[in-house]
Design an enzyme around this catalytic site. Sequence first.
Site, PDB file in Angstrom:
ATOM      1  N   CYS A  28       0.661  -1.322  -0.152  1.00 50.42           N
ATOM      2  CA  CYS A  28       0.002  -0.073   0.072  1.00 50.42           C
ATOM      3  C   CYS A  28       0.824   1.311   0.098  1.00 50.42           C
ATOM      4  CB  CYS A  28      -1.015  -0.081   1.067  1.00 50.42           C
ATOM      5  SG  CYS A  28      -0.182  -0.312   2.736  1.00 50.42           S
ATOM      6  N   GLY A  54      -0.174   0.042  -4.894  1.00 47.94           N
ATOM      7  CA  GLY A  54      -1.374  -0.950  -4.551  1.00 47.94           C
ATOM      8  C   GLY A  54      -2.604  -0.544  -5.451  1.00 47.94           C
ATOM      9  N   ASN A 132       0.724   1.921   6.105  1.00 43.88           N
ATOM     10  CA  ASN A 132       1.673   0.923   5.130  1.00 43.88           C
ATOM     11  C   ASN A 132       2.655   0.216   6.047  1.00 43.88           C
ATOM     12  OD1 ASN A 132       4.256   1.908   3.059  1.00 43.88           O
ATOM     13  ND2 ASN A 132       3.178   0.172   3.027  1.00 43.88           N
ATOM     14  N   GLY A 133       2.495  -1.114   5.676  1.00 42.61           N
ATOM     15  CA  GLY A 133       3.506  -2.043   6.542  1.00 42.61           C
ATOM     16  C   GLY A 133       2.618  -3.319   6.922  1.00 42.61           C
ATOM     17  N   TYR A 273      13.095  -2.326  -6.148  1.00 42.41           N
ATOM     18  CA  TYR A 273      12.061  -2.729  -6.792  1.00 42.41           C
ATOM     19  C   TYR A 273      10.636  -1.567  -6.389  1.00 42.41           C
ATOM     20  CZ  TYR A 273       7.974  -5.128  -8.767  1.00 42.41           C
ATOM     21  OH  TYR A 273       6.590  -5.565  -9.482  1.00 42.41           O
TER      22      TYR A 273
END
Length: 497
Positions: A28, A54, A132-133, A273
């Site tokens: 996300c 996301g 996020n995580g 990436y």
Amino acid sequence: MPDAPWHSAPTHDFDATPWDGDTLHEECGVFGAVGLTDAANFVALGLHALQHRGQEAGGIVSYEAETGFNSARRFGYVRDNFTNASLMQTLPGSLSIGHVRYSTAGSKGAAIRDVQPFFGEFSMGGAAIAHNGNITNAEALRRELIERGSIFQSSSDSECIIHLMARSLQRDIPARMEDALRRVEGAFSVVAMTRTKLIGVRDPLGVRPLVLGRLGDGWVLSSETCALDIIGAEFIREIEPGEMVVITAENGVESQRPFRPQRSRFCVFEHVYFSRPDSIIGGRSVYETRRQIGVELAREAPVDADIVCPVPDSGTPAAIGYSQESGIPYAMGIVRNQYMGRTFIEPTEQIRNMGVRLKLNVNRALIRGKKVILVDDSVVRGTTSRKIKDMILDAGAAEVHFRIASPPTAWPCFYGVDTPQRDKLLAANMSEEEMRDHLGVDSLKFVTLDGLYRAVGEAEGRNNACPQYCDACFSGEYPVEPADQIEKGFRMKTAAE
């Protein structure tokens, strides 16, 4: 948030799943704005720039005094939902946060209730959070909270934060958030909002990114700097590991340190990436870092060849670096179909069997008779790599050499990246030579862990006694013990390994 691991039977059939499952996915991206007229419009633009983090669903919450908190959550791309003028008119106010999601923790293809931001109403007012995580002790927390009467609405680990806040005895929402996050283990970058405040927090290790920007009299928080660029905001700085910022239009940014200081362990795969190449991480251009990975690869793993070709798009900067360092010409040997989205419908078995050809096509006139170096960002299951190799050989290539711009991915990530179980990872079950034979290529080489560290600016390579980044997916050395996964039977790396 990683999803529960893949539930297929333990097997080493690496070709058993569709090609699209052969990619690592960040789960996300988050964005928030305060002090801006129609802040939700800026949030929508920011989320559009973060779409690569996301692509399954997105949501926006805003606050305006007359209407209170307003929310819109939708499946699909930001561009298909949050460019609708009538929808955006339902999100008024100068304070807003948003979230784009790729499902990891919780159910894949989950209901709209799993789409963030999540909202909670407390005695001192409402609050919304976007995370996020991944919370590595979420299942233990969830059991405890349910036993004490909490009623969960989603399958997401992020909802634990709202319930922990509800049970806190602190008198204001930022303090309740501090209270909640001290109970949380794992990786988190959180953007949250109250009626007047925009809040940003990073976990003590700083595993996931979060940056601060300024636009006129307003402030923004974002997962990456590329989302600041789209709205014309000035990049101010990164939120530091273990830092909480509370931002208001009147008082600006107030910083505090609610956690015990720890050595930073930022996710090195953000450099490889996940982040967009036009973002800045730790003062470094992501593009330049990826180009430098290619330089390191050319030094570590030279090979006699005619052309260097990227596997688009993630392999492009490293391929450029490899070409520049080796002197072998760079060429667009593979062309990507830019109009194929994740929602492409595959109505027949014949179309499904086309697999990667729906997304990539070989430039036959360029490839024929050539010794080709293919540069890609990673090898996960290996299914896509084999299919790309077959396409290159079908086009008449004389030789195919793979060069991979990351070390072998031999361990799953539990900090916010969707990865298969370990027995599905090619590098966890095969040596480099065995992988070369499995893929059917003339040679296969990965950048070393030291080479990767040099590319991200660590001249001496990796400090094995005290690693500078989280590289658990390569090394198996997890900076935070994945308690939930260990409870399910996950075996940590032993000293012998």
